[in-house]
Design a protein around this motif. Structure first.
Motif, PDB file in Angstrom:
ATOM      1  N   ILE A   1       0.830  -1.205   0.000  1.00 45.76           N
ATOM      2  CA  ILE A   1       0.000   0.000   0.000  1.00 45.76           C
ATOM      3  C   ILE A   1       0.864   1.255   0.000  1.00 45.76           C
ATOM      4  N   THR A   2       1.947   1.236   0.750  1.00 41.89           N
ATOM      5  CA  THR A   2       2.868   2.379   0.755  1.00 41.89           C
ATOM      6  C   THR A   2       3.443   2.606  -0.637  1.00 41.89           C
ATOM      7  N   ALA A   3       3.837   1.527  -1.307  1.00 44.42           N
ATOM      8  CA  ALA A   3       4.377   1.650  -2.668  1.00 44.42           C
ATOM      9  C   ALA A   3       3.330   2.223  -3.615  1.00 44.42           C
TER      10      ALA A   3
ATOM     11  N   ARG B   1       3.525   5.903  -5.464  1.00 39.45           N
ATOM     12  CA  ARG B   1       3.409   5.965  -6.924  1.00 39.45           C
ATOM     13  C   ARG B   1       2.344   6.970  -7.343  1.00 39.45           C
ATOM     14  N   VAL B   2       1.219   6.969  -6.631  1.00 36.01           N
ATOM     15  CA  VAL B   2       0.147   7.926  -6.929  1.00 36.01           C
ATOM     16  C   VAL B   2       0.635   9.361  -6.722  1.00 36.01           C
ATOM     17  N   GLU B   3       1.489   9.550  -5.711  1.00 37.04           N
ATOM     18  CA  GLU B   3       2.025  10.881  -5.425  1.00 37.04           C
ATOM     19  C   GLU B   3       3.151  11.283  -6.382  1.00 37.04           C
ATOM     20  N   GLY B   4       3.483  10.425  -7.325  1.00 39.57           N
ATOM     21  CA  GLY B   4       4.487  10.773  -8.327  1.00 39.57           C
ATOM     22  C   GLY B   4       5.864  10.204  -8.076  1.00 39.57           C
TER      23      GLY B   4
ATOM     24  N   ILE C   1       9.732   3.313  -4.869  1.00 43.09           N
ATOM     25  CA  ILE C   1       9.426   2.170  -3.999  1.00 43.09           C
ATOM     26  C   ILE C   1       8.698   1.094  -4.799  1.00 43.09           C
ATOM     27  N   TRP C   2       7.739   1.507  -5.635  1.00 43.70           N
ATOM     28  CA  TRP C   2       6.996   0.551  -6.460  1.00 43.70           C
ATOM     29  C   TRP C   2       7.942  -0.227  -7.380  1.00 43.70           C
ATOM     30  N   ASN C   3       8.810   0.499  -8.076  1.00 45.92           N
ATOM     31  CA  ASN C   3       9.753  -0.143  -8.990  1.00 45.92           C
ATOM     32  C   ASN C   3      10.720  -1.068  -8.252  1.00 45.92           C
TER      33      ASN C   3
END
Length: 102
Positions: free
Chosen positions: A70-72, A76-79, A83-85
């Motif tokens: 969820i943090t990732a 990601r939504v915040e630009g 972390i997602w990658n």
């Protein structure tokens, strides 16, 4: 020269093939969501078995993994997709090196 596989090795290979086949069937019938649901059902089943075996730390571990996910997503939504990658890259390395068993 290759030696013949032991029964345990053959069983593990059959299990791997079954998991891959079931995940692919789920993807074919319901798309990516179907495949995700397959892995969630499998994870839930494995967690229940771990709890029965006295390894209750599986619940806080899974909760922590969910919080990381969820943090990732939030980052990601915040630009900020770092972390997602990183999470996807690490997950791919781990599952490639250590495919699911049993």
């Amino acid at each position: 020269m290759n030696r013949p596989l032991s029964s345990a090795e053959r069983s593990a290979a059959r299990r791997q093939d079954w998991l891959k086949g079931e995940a692919e069937k789920a993807r074919e019938s319901r798309g990516e969501a179907g495949q995700m649901e397959f892995w969630l059902r499998l994870a839930r089943s494995r967690m229940a078995k771990d709890v029965k075996a006295g390894r209750g730390d599986v619940y806080p571990g899974f909760a922590l993994v969910c919080r990381l996910f969820i943090t990732a997503l939030d980052q990601r939504v915040e630009g900020d997709g770092r972390i997602w990658n990183d999470l996807l890259r690490y997950a791919e390395q781990v599952v490639t090196k250590h495919p699911p068993r049993n």
